[in-house]
Design a protein around this motif. Sequence first.
Motif, PDB file in Angstrom:
ATOM      1  N   MET A   1      47.892  54.676  59.313  1.00  0.00           N
ATOM      2  CA  MET A   1      46.899  54.491  60.350  1.00  0.00           C
ATOM      3  C   MET A   1      46.531  55.843  60.931  1.00  0.00           C
ATOM      4  O   MET A   1      47.258  56.826  60.789  1.00  0.00           O
ATOM      5  N   ALA A   2      45.374  55.914  61.588  1.00  0.00           N
ATOM      6  CA  ALA A   2      44.914  57.153  62.173  1.00  0.00           C
ATOM      7  C   ALA A   2      45.752  57.503  63.399  1.00  0.00           C
ATOM      8  O   ALA A   2      46.408  56.652  64.005  1.00  0.00           O
ATOM      9  N   VAL A   3      45.731  58.763  63.750  1.00  0.00           N
ATOM     10  CA  VAL A   3      46.454  59.275  64.908  1.00  0.00           C
ATOM     11  C   VAL A   3      45.484  59.380  66.069  1.00  0.00           C
ATOM     12  O   VAL A   3      44.398  59.960  65.931  1.00  0.00           O
ATOM     13  N   PHE A   4      45.838  58.825  67.212  1.00  0.00           N
ATOM     14  CA  PHE A   4      45.004  58.933  68.400  1.00  0.00           C
ATOM     15  C   PHE A   4      45.071  60.361  68.933  1.00  0.00           C
ATOM     16  O   PHE A   4      46.134  61.000  68.926  1.00  0.00           O
ATOM     17  N   VAL A   5      43.938  60.845  69.431  1.00  0.00           N
ATOM     18  CA  VAL A   5      43.839  62.223  69.897  1.00  0.00           C
ATOM     19  C   VAL A   5      43.237  62.234  71.299  1.00  0.00           C
ATOM     20  O   VAL A   5      42.233  61.546  71.560  1.00  0.00           O
ATOM     21  N   LEU A   6      43.836  63.028  72.191  1.00  0.00           N
ATOM     22  CA  LEU A   6      43.326  63.246  73.539  1.00  0.00           C
ATOM     23  C   LEU A   6      42.968  64.717  73.701  1.00  0.00           C
ATOM     24  O   LEU A   6      43.569  65.581  73.049  1.00  0.00           O
ATOM     25  N   ASP A   7      41.997  65.004  74.567  1.00  0.00           N
ATOM     26  CA  ASP A   7      41.682  66.404  74.828  1.00  0.00           C
ATOM     27  C   ASP A   7      42.654  66.970  75.855  1.00  0.00           C
ATOM     28  O   ASP A   7      43.598  66.297  76.287  1.00  0.00           O
ATOM     29  N   ARG A   8      42.420  68.185  76.287  1.00  0.00           N
ATOM     30  CA  ARG A   8      43.386  68.849  77.161  1.00  0.00           C
ATOM     31  C   ARG A   8      43.455  68.217  78.552  1.00  0.00           C
ATOM     32  O   ARG A   8      44.440  68.415  79.278  1.00  0.00           O
ATOM     33  N   SER A   9      42.427  67.454  78.928  1.00  0.00           N
ATOM     34  CA  SER A   9      42.450  66.762  80.220  1.00  0.00           C
ATOM     35  C   SER A   9      42.855  65.301  80.097  1.00  0.00           C
ATOM     36  O   SER A   9      42.803  64.569  81.088  1.00  0.00           O
ATOM     37  N   GLY A  10      43.231  64.852  78.888  1.00  0.00           N
ATOM     38  CA  GLY A  10      43.673  63.478  78.704  1.00  0.00           C
ATOM     39  C   GLY A  10      42.586  62.498  78.356  1.00  0.00           C
ATOM     40  O   GLY A  10      42.851  61.290  78.309  1.00  0.00           O
ATOM     41  N   GLN A  11      41.365  62.967  78.087  1.00  0.00           N
ATOM     42  CA  GLN A  11      40.268  62.078  77.709  1.00  0.00           C
ATOM     43  C   GLN A  11      40.296  61.841  76.198  1.00  0.00           C
ATOM     44  O   GLN A  11      40.618  62.746  75.423  1.00  0.00           O
ATOM     45  N   PRO A  12      39.952  60.628  75.736  1.00  0.00           N
ATOM     46  CA  PRO A  12      40.041  60.334  74.301  1.00  0.00           C
ATOM     47  C   PRO A  12      38.927  61.004  73.510  1.00  0.00           C
ATOM     48  O   PRO A  12      37.784  61.087  73.953  1.00  0.00           O
ATOM     49  N   VAL A  13      39.290  61.478  72.320  1.00  0.00           N
ATOM     50  CA  VAL A  13      38.328  61.988  71.350  1.00  0.00           C
ATOM     51  C   VAL A  13      38.562  61.243  70.041  1.00  0.00           C
ATOM     52  O   VAL A  13      39.397  60.337  69.958  1.00  0.00           O
ATOM     53  N   MET A  14      37.847  61.627  68.990  1.00  0.00           N
ATOM     54  CA  MET A  14      37.929  60.897  67.733  1.00  0.00           C
ATOM     55  C   MET A  14      39.330  60.974  67.127  1.00  0.00           C
ATOM     56  O   MET A  14      39.927  62.047  67.089  1.00  0.00           O
ATOM     57  N   PRO A  15      39.887  59.845  66.666  1.00  0.00           N
ATOM     58  CA  PRO A  15      41.187  59.890  65.965  1.00  0.00           C
ATOM     59  C   PRO A  15      41.085  60.732  64.700  1.00  0.00           C
ATOM     60  O   PRO A  15      40.007  60.919  64.132  1.00  0.00           O
ATOM     61  N   CYS A  16      42.225  61.219  64.263  1.00  0.00           N
ATOM     62  CA  CYS A  16      42.273  62.053  63.070  1.00  0.00           C
ATOM     63  C   CYS A  16      43.313  61.499  62.111  1.00  0.00           C
ATOM     64  O   CYS A  16      44.070  60.584  62.432  1.00  0.00           O
ATOM     65  N   SER A  17      43.366  62.080  60.926  1.00  0.00           N
ATOM     66  CA  SER A  17      44.337  61.651  59.923  1.00  0.00           C
ATOM     67  C   SER A  17      45.718  62.220  60.256  1.00  0.00           C
ATOM     68  O   SER A  17      45.857  63.151  61.066  1.00  0.00           O
ATOM     69  N   GLU A  18      46.748  61.678  59.615  1.00  0.00           N
ATOM     70  CA  GLU A  18      48.105  62.157  59.839  1.00  0.00           C
ATOM     71  C   GLU A  18      48.264  63.608  59.382  1.00  0.00           C
ATOM     72  O   GLU A  18      48.970  64.402  60.014  1.00  0.00           O
ATOM     73  N   LYS A  19      47.601  63.961  58.289  1.00  0.00           N
ATOM     74  CA  LYS A  19      47.699  65.335  57.785  1.00  0.00           C
ATOM     75  C   LYS A  19      47.106  66.322  58.781  1.00  0.00           C
ATOM     76  O   LYS A  19      47.699  67.374  59.058  1.00  0.00           O
ATOM     77  N   ARG A  20      45.948  65.992  59.333  1.00  0.00           N
ATOM     78  CA  ARG A  20      45.316  66.893  60.298  1.00  0.00           C
ATOM     79  C   ARG A  20      46.155  66.986  61.567  1.00  0.00           C
ATOM     80  O   ARG A  20      46.276  68.073  62.156  1.00  0.00           O
TER      81      ARG A  20
END
Length: 452
Positions: free
Chosen positions: A1-20
Amino acid sequence: MAVFVLDRSGQPVMPCSEKRARLLLQSKRARVHRVMPFTIRLIDRSQADCLLQPLRLKLDPGSRATGLALVRDIETIEPAMGEVTRGAAVVSLLELEHRGRQISEALTARRQMRRRRRNQLRYRAPRFLNRGNKQKGWLAPSLQHRVDTTAAWVARIQRWAPVTALSSELVRFDMQQLQNTEIEGAEYSQGTLAGYEVREYLLEKWKRTCAYCDAQNTPLQIEHIEPRARGGSHRISNLCLACQPCNQKKAARTLQDFLKKDPKRLARILAQAQRPLRDAAAVNVTRWALANALKTTGFPLELASGGRTKFNRCTLDVPKTHALDAACVGQVEAITGWQQPAFYTLTIKAMGRGSYQRTRLDAYGFPRGYLMRAKSVHGFQTGDRVKAVVPQGKKVGTHVGRVAIRKTGSFNITTPAGVVQGISHKHCRIVQRNDGYGYFFHRADLTQDANR
């Protein structure tokens, strides 16, 4: 499954792959924000610096489990026809297992304890009408739990991913029409069921197996227990599922004649035929409560029927699982991404956060044994996700999983391979604190189900 990603302030951005995600962590451009589901937080980027794509969260509500699928909407225009094709690229698949049955059993145990106190220790006259009037829309705790946990996980995913829209299946099993197909006119004014609901009801009721030979993973046919040639009706209590050989072999014979050499199976089929499907009633009661809870999020909500979900699943040749059913909810003409060999589904099991009960109860409601007063032992609580590195002995190795504590400091750890008992607290390290859920991955069976 994709990895959830947050920016430096905790806001959500696009999920990425496990490798990335692994590369970002190795280059120290990101830090681990959460282990389950795995979430990272970027150090050098904000949401304004990232390109966001429309993500849609789809739900397939159920009585025992709810499927969730996070997909990316894809719209393509056919050059020749000029038609817009709406597709979905699967980003993450999740299955949320409810604990409604455990809640119902706990309430029954509490009721037995109160009854024992009133009748055994000292007599107290029973009180009547001491409960306040239930508000409109009140649900039993075991049913309200399904709505609350589903809404809670929708809110969680919205905090971890830039969700812009929701889609949910709105299933309705019409119990009155199922029980009596001849009812009409003034006696029945709510319309007629689509044929798929009868078949879906029977598939769930008979566990997708042949009633006569227990065959699975084979095409099943709707069978009349009492043959139509002998006066049998179309009532749901007179229907079961049978494979083609058993259906042809039984023909117009009565069930008693067909199973005269197997009385145990005969009694089981007759009992099962009269037993209603409780899961259907639970879905009926909670369907609008969940829909109203999703509307409060403020996102565009698409409500679709179960017939469209099944049509999409069969047309697109998708295996039947709760999570993949969620991906097929609503208007979708193509689904991609789930066929990858390394694509797993994260199962989220509601475990609760313990109880205030200090004793266990026997079958009669009397106390049996005593529980610890403290919920924490050496800084660990039951339900924490820990990593234990045992250097020597019979339990040598690394064990990662959910811990169950003891007062002695010797813990049990539930890992994907099984339960490892007798691990000292000295070897354990906290990975993630207990949040009331257990997590494990499983790979969806890609073999096609003949009874979809």
